[in-house]
Scaffold this motif. Structure first.
Motif, PDB file in Angstrom:
ATOM      1  N   PRO A 121       0.835  -1.204   0.000  1.00  0.00           N
ATOM      2  CA  PRO A 121       0.000   0.000   0.000  1.00  0.00           C
ATOM      3  C   PRO A 121       0.874   1.260   0.000  1.00  0.00           C
ATOM      4  O   PRO A 121       2.040   1.228   0.423  1.00  0.00           O
ATOM      5  CB  PRO A 121      -0.790  -0.106   1.304  1.00  0.00           C
ATOM      6  N   ALA A 122       0.321   2.373  -0.467  1.00  0.00           N
ATOM      7  CA  ALA A 122       1.069   3.631  -0.574  1.00  0.00           C
ATOM      8  C   ALA A 122       1.692   4.030   0.759  1.00  0.00           C
ATOM      9  O   ALA A 122       2.857   4.463   0.815  1.00  0.00           O
ATOM     10  CB  ALA A 122       0.153   4.735  -1.083  1.00  0.00           C
ATOM     11  N   ARG A 123       0.953   3.877   1.835  1.00  0.00           N
ATOM     12  CA  ARG A 123       1.462   4.263   3.163  1.00  0.00           C
ATOM     13  C   ARG A 123       2.682   3.422   3.559  1.00  0.00           C
ATOM     14  O   ARG A 123       3.647   3.929   4.104  1.00  0.00           O
ATOM     15  CB  ARG A 123       0.335   4.112   4.191  1.00  0.00           C
ATOM     16  N   GLU A 124       2.638   2.133   3.274  1.00  0.00           N
ATOM     17  CA  GLU A 124       3.759   1.252   3.602  1.00  0.00           C
ATOM     18  C   GLU A 124       5.001   1.615   2.782  1.00  0.00           C
ATOM     19  O   GLU A 124       6.115   1.625   3.296  1.00  0.00           O
ATOM     20  CB  GLU A 124       3.384  -0.208   3.360  1.00  0.00           C
ATOM     21  N   LEU A 125       4.802   1.934   1.509  1.00  0.00           N
ATOM     22  CA  LEU A 125       5.942   2.357   0.685  1.00  0.00           C
ATOM     23  C   LEU A 125       6.533   3.649   1.225  1.00  0.00           C
ATOM     24  O   LEU A 125       7.753   3.795   1.287  1.00  0.00           O
ATOM     25  CB  LEU A 125       5.533   2.529  -0.781  1.00  0.00           C
ATOM     26  N   LEU A 126       5.680   4.568   1.644  1.00  0.00           N
ATOM     27  CA  LEU A 126       6.177   5.819   2.222  1.00  0.00           C
ATOM     28  C   LEU A 126       7.034   5.544   3.460  1.00  0.00           C
ATOM     29  O   LEU A 126       8.099   6.148   3.634  1.00  0.00           O
ATOM     30  CB  LEU A 126       5.002   6.743   2.575  1.00  0.00           C
ATOM     31  N   LEU A 127       6.592   4.606   4.299  1.00  0.00           N
ATOM     32  CA  LEU A 127       7.378   4.256   5.489  1.00  0.00           C
ATOM     33  C   LEU A 127       8.728   3.658   5.094  1.00  0.00           C
ATOM     34  O   LEU A 127       9.766   3.991   5.682  1.00  0.00           O
ATOM     35  CB  LEU A 127       6.606   3.279   6.375  1.00  0.00           C
ATOM     36  N   LYS A 128       8.747   2.790   4.085  1.00  0.00           N
ATOM     37  CA  LYS A 128       9.999   2.189   3.613  1.00  0.00           C
ATOM     38  C   LYS A 128      10.937   3.254   3.057  1.00  0.00           C
ATOM     39  O   LYS A 128      12.135   3.234   3.318  1.00  0.00           O
ATOM     40  CB  LYS A 128       9.725   1.134   2.535  1.00  0.00           C
ATOM     41  N   VAL A 129      10.385   4.199   2.310  1.00  0.00           N
ATOM     42  CA  VAL A 129      11.192   5.277   1.725  1.00  0.00           C
ATOM     43  C   VAL A 129      11.771   6.149   2.835  1.00  0.00           C
ATOM     44  O   VAL A 129      12.956   6.479   2.818  1.00  0.00           O
ATOM     45  CB  VAL A 129      10.348   6.102   0.732  1.00  0.00           C
ATOM     46  N   ARG A 130      10.939   6.505   3.809  1.00  0.00           N
ATOM     47  CA  ARG A 130      11.431   7.341   4.920  1.00  0.00           C
ATOM     48  C   ARG A 130      12.510   6.625   5.720  1.00  0.00           C
ATOM     49  O   ARG A 130      13.483   7.231   6.136  1.00  0.00           O
ATOM     50  CB  ARG A 130      10.270   7.747   5.827  1.00  0.00           C
ATOM     51  N   GLN A 131      12.334   5.320   5.934  1.00  0.00           N
ATOM     52  CA  GLN A 131      13.354   4.529   6.633  1.00  0.00           C
ATOM     53  C   GLN A 131      14.672   4.574   5.875  1.00  0.00           C
ATOM     54  O   GLN A 131      15.739   4.733   6.467  1.00  0.00           O
ATOM     55  CB  GLN A 131      12.905   3.075   6.744  1.00  0.00           C
ATOM     56  N   SER A 132      14.610   4.403   4.570  1.00  0.00           N
ATOM     57  CA  SER A 132      15.836   4.419   3.768  1.00  0.00           C
ATOM     58  C   SER A 132      16.486   5.796   3.815  1.00  0.00           C
ATOM     59  O   SER A 132      17.711   5.897   3.895  1.00  0.00           O
ATOM     60  CB  SER A 132      15.570   3.986   2.325  1.00  0.00           C
ATOM     61  N   GLN A 133      15.685   6.862   3.796  1.00  0.00           N
ATOM     62  CA  GLN A 133      16.235   8.215   3.873  1.00  0.00           C
ATOM     63  C   GLN A 133      16.935   8.440   5.209  1.00  0.00           C
ATOM     64  O   GLN A 133      18.017   9.029   5.258  1.00  0.00           O
ATOM     65  CB  GLN A 133      15.129   9.257   3.678  1.00  0.00           C
ATOM     66  N   GLN A 134      16.333   7.948   6.287  1.00  0.00           N
ATOM     67  CA  GLN A 134      16.953   8.084   7.607  1.00  0.00           C
ATOM     68  C   GLN A 134      18.258   7.300   7.675  1.00  0.00           C
ATOM     69  O   GLN A 134      19.258   7.777   8.217  1.00  0.00           O
ATOM     70  CB  GLN A 134      15.996   7.620   8.700  1.00  0.00           C
ATOM     71  N   GLU A 135      18.254   6.091   7.134  1.00  0.00           N
ATOM     72  CA  GLU A 135      19.463   5.265   7.157  1.00  0.00           C
ATOM     73  C   GLU A 135      20.583   5.900   6.323  1.00  0.00           C
ATOM     74  O   GLU A 135      21.735   5.900   6.732  1.00  0.00           O
ATOM     75  CB  GLU A 135      19.155   3.852   6.655  1.00  0.00           C
ATOM     76  N   LEU A 140      25.736   8.788   6.230  1.00  0.00           N
ATOM     77  CA  LEU A 140      26.502   9.983   5.855  1.00  0.00           C
ATOM     78  C   LEU A 140      27.067  10.677   7.086  1.00  0.00           C
ATOM     79  O   LEU A 140      28.209  11.132   7.085  1.00  0.00           O
ATOM     80  CB  LEU A 140      25.619  10.948   5.060  1.00  0.00           C
ATOM     81  N   GLU A 141      26.265  10.730   8.128  1.00  0.00           N
ATOM     82  CA  GLU A 141      26.709  11.348   9.384  1.00  0.00           C
ATOM     83  C   GLU A 141      27.890  10.579   9.983  1.00  0.00           C
ATOM     84  O   GLU A 141      28.884  11.174  10.408  1.00  0.00           O
ATOM     85  CB  GLU A 141      25.539  11.381  10.364  1.00  0.00           C
ATOM     86  N   ARG A 142      27.786   9.241   9.995  1.00  0.00           N
ATOM     87  CA  ARG A 142      28.890   8.419  10.524  1.00  0.00           C
ATOM     88  C   ARG A 142      30.144   8.590   9.683  1.00  0.00           C
ATOM     89  O   ARG A 142      31.246   8.685  10.220  1.00  0.00           O
ATOM     90  CB  ARG A 142      28.483   6.952  10.572  1.00  0.00           C
ATOM     91  N   ALA A 143      29.973   8.623   8.386  1.00  0.00           N
ATOM     92  CA  ALA A 143      31.130   8.789   7.500  1.00  0.00           C
ATOM     93  C   ALA A 143      31.786  10.146   7.734  1.00  0.00           C
ATOM     94  O   ALA A 143      33.016  10.250   7.772  1.00  0.00           O
ATOM     95  CB  ALA A 143      30.710   8.642   6.041  1.00  0.00           C
ATOM     96  N   GLU A 144      30.968  11.169   7.909  1.00  0.00           N
ATOM     97  CA  GLU A 144      31.499  12.520   8.143  1.00  0.00           C
ATOM     98  C   GLU A 144      32.225  12.574   9.484  1.00  0.00           C
ATOM     99  O   GLU A 144      33.311  13.119   9.590  1.00  0.00           O
ATOM    100  CB  GLU A 144      30.347  13.530   8.109  1.00  0.00           C
ATOM    101  N   ARG A 145      31.609  11.973  10.519  1.00  0.00           N
ATOM    102  CA  ARG A 145      32.260  11.933  11.843  1.00  0.00           C
ATOM    103  C   ARG A 145      33.558  11.155  11.780  1.00  0.00           C
ATOM    104  O   ARG A 145      34.567  11.556  12.342  1.00  0.00           O
ATOM    105  CB  ARG A 145      31.322  11.288  12.865  1.00  0.00           C
ATOM    106  N   GLY A 146      33.531  10.021  11.095  1.00  0.00           N
ATOM    107  CA  GLY A 146      34.720   9.182  10.987  1.00  0.00           C
ATOM    108  C   GLY A 146      35.841   9.883  10.258  1.00  0.00           C
ATOM    109  O   GLY A 146      37.015   9.730  10.592  1.00  0.00           O
ATOM    110  N   LYS A 147      35.482  10.685   9.274  1.00  0.00           N
ATOM    111  CA  LYS A 147      36.483  11.413   8.502  1.00  0.00           C
ATOM    112  C   LYS A 147      37.223  12.392   9.405  1.00  0.00           C
ATOM    113  O   LYS A 147      38.433  12.481   9.384  1.00  0.00           O
ATOM    114  CB  LYS A 147      35.799  12.151   7.352  1.00  0.00           C
ATOM    115  N   HIS A 148      36.472  13.121  10.234  1.00  0.00           N
ATOM    116  CA  HIS A 148      37.092  14.105  11.112  1.00  0.00           C
ATOM    117  C   HIS A 148      37.845  13.438  12.259  1.00  0.00           C
ATOM    118  O   HIS A 148      38.972  13.804  12.551  1.00  0.00           O
ATOM    119  CB  HIS A 148      36.043  15.064  11.686  1.00  0.00           C
ATOM    120  N   SER A 149      37.222  12.468  12.880  1.00  0.00           N
ATOM    121  CA  SER A 149      37.848  11.881  14.055  1.00  0.00           C
ATOM    122  C   SER A 149      39.089  11.077  13.694  1.00  0.00           C
ATOM    123  O   SER A 149      40.047  11.053  14.449  1.00  0.00           O
ATOM    124  CB  SER A 149      36.847  11.007  14.810  1.00  0.00           C
ATOM    125  N   SER A 150      39.111  10.433  12.528  1.00  0.00           N
ATOM    126  CA  SER A 150      40.281   9.650  12.179  1.00  0.00           C
ATOM    127  C   SER A 150      41.478  10.556  11.910  1.00  0.00           C
ATOM    128  O   SER A 150      42.602  10.226  12.244  1.00  0.00           O
ATOM    129  CB  SER A 150      40.007   8.761  10.960  1.00  0.00           C
TER     130      SER A 150
END
Length: 171
Positions: A121-135, A140-150
């Protein structure tokens, strides 16, 4: 196993709040935004995405095009999106294929399920898309932090102080 997601474009546009608002401004804007969202989802998930837009009231031939690595279908005159989706399901059905159809049209969900596709259903796809965007954001945040901290980890306090002097122009 190959995975395919077939999206009933206008059904999703009508069901997602962000796209509903864009549709009020212009249908082209809503379609383009949906394509952008689904292209990112395809890149993240690895699932092959097809988007079908209903053009059955518009004179002309069917159009198939690639946009942002998605397969986009505009139906031909007197053909509904549901009919094109059903044909796609028939074409893709195979032992090593898993097919999902994203629509909130209950009749279409039952028809494609009968042909071997799974329903989203459309709502379930929206949840999957939002999950992927958050992930994606977290990665990206971890990669950015790792770049600076390393980089900071290998510098001694004296080296950091020397670099800071150079940055300020102090000799």
């Amino acid at each position: 196993m190959n995975e395919y997601l077939i999206v009933d474009g206008y059904n999703i546009i009508g069901a997602w709040p962000e796209l509903q608002k864009l549709k009020d401004i212009g249908l082209v804007e809503a379609r383009d935004r949906l394509i952008d969202i689904l292209a990112d989802y395809q890149a993240y998930s690895g699932i092959r995405v097809y988007v079908v837009f209903d053009a059955h009231r518009v004179p002309g031939l069917a159009v198939k095009m690639k946009q942002r690595r998605l397969e986009i279908f505009y139906t031909k005159e007197k053909e509904t999106a549901d009919e094109r989706i059903e044909r796609l399901v028939n074409e893709l059905t195979g032992r090593r294929n898993r097919i999902y159809v994203a629509t909130s049209d209950l009749v279409e969900q039952h028809v494609v399920f009968g042909k071997g596709a799974l329903r989203i259903p459309a709502r379930e796809l929206l949840l999957k898309v939002r999950q992927s965007q958050q992930e994606i954001g977290r990665k990206l945040e971890r990669a950015e932090r790792g770049k600076h901290s390393s980089f900071d980890a290998v510098l001694t306090p004296e080296m950091k102080q020397l670099f800071e002097k150079w940055r300020r122009g102090d000799s």
